[in-house]
Design a protein around this motif. Structure first.
Motif, PDB file in Angstrom:
ATOM      1  N   TYR A  38      30.553  35.240  40.173  1.00  0.00           N
ATOM      2  CA  TYR A  38      30.869  35.259  41.594  1.00  0.00           C
ATOM      3  C   TYR A  38      31.847  36.378  41.902  1.00  0.00           C
ATOM      4  O   TYR A  38      32.912  36.468  41.299  1.00  0.00           O
ATOM      5  N   PHE A  54      27.144  37.445  44.476  1.00  0.00           N
ATOM      6  CA  PHE A  54      27.122  36.978  43.097  1.00  0.00           C
ATOM      7  C   PHE A  54      26.064  37.744  42.315  1.00  0.00           C
ATOM      8  O   PHE A  54      25.142  38.312  42.872  1.00  0.00           O
ATOM      9  N   TRP A  95      31.868  29.990  47.365  1.00  0.00           N
ATOM     10  CA  TRP A  95      32.269  29.975  45.961  1.00  0.00           C
ATOM     11  C   TRP A  95      33.691  30.497  45.852  1.00  0.00           C
ATOM     12  O   TRP A  95      34.242  31.072  46.786  1.00  0.00           O
TER      13      TRP A  95
END
Length: 68
Positions: free
Chosen positions: A14, A19, A45
């Protein structure tokens, strides 16, 4: 040989703007609830903790819990 990634857990790195797929798959598991999140639905995230979250609220909850 093409390896199907349907119904496989992906492994991701991430970053601040997205990502990177380290191991192919079609979903990851929310770090708080354990529910599967499709890669096309993944929006939240933590770069610092390298964890995915199903919702913004769960992301905030994880951030607050990590400071306790």
């Amino acid at each position: 040989m093409l390896i199907a990634s349907r119904n496989r857990l992906a492994r991701l790195h991430y970053g601040p703007n997205g990502f990177r797929v380290l191991s192919p798959g079609d979903h990851v598991l929310c770090a708080v609830t354990g529910v599967p999140i499709g890669l096309d639905e993944l929006r939240y995230w933590s770069v610092a903790r390298q964890e995915p979250y199903a919702t913004a609220a769960l992301s905030v909850q994880a951030a607050l819990d990590s400071k306790a």
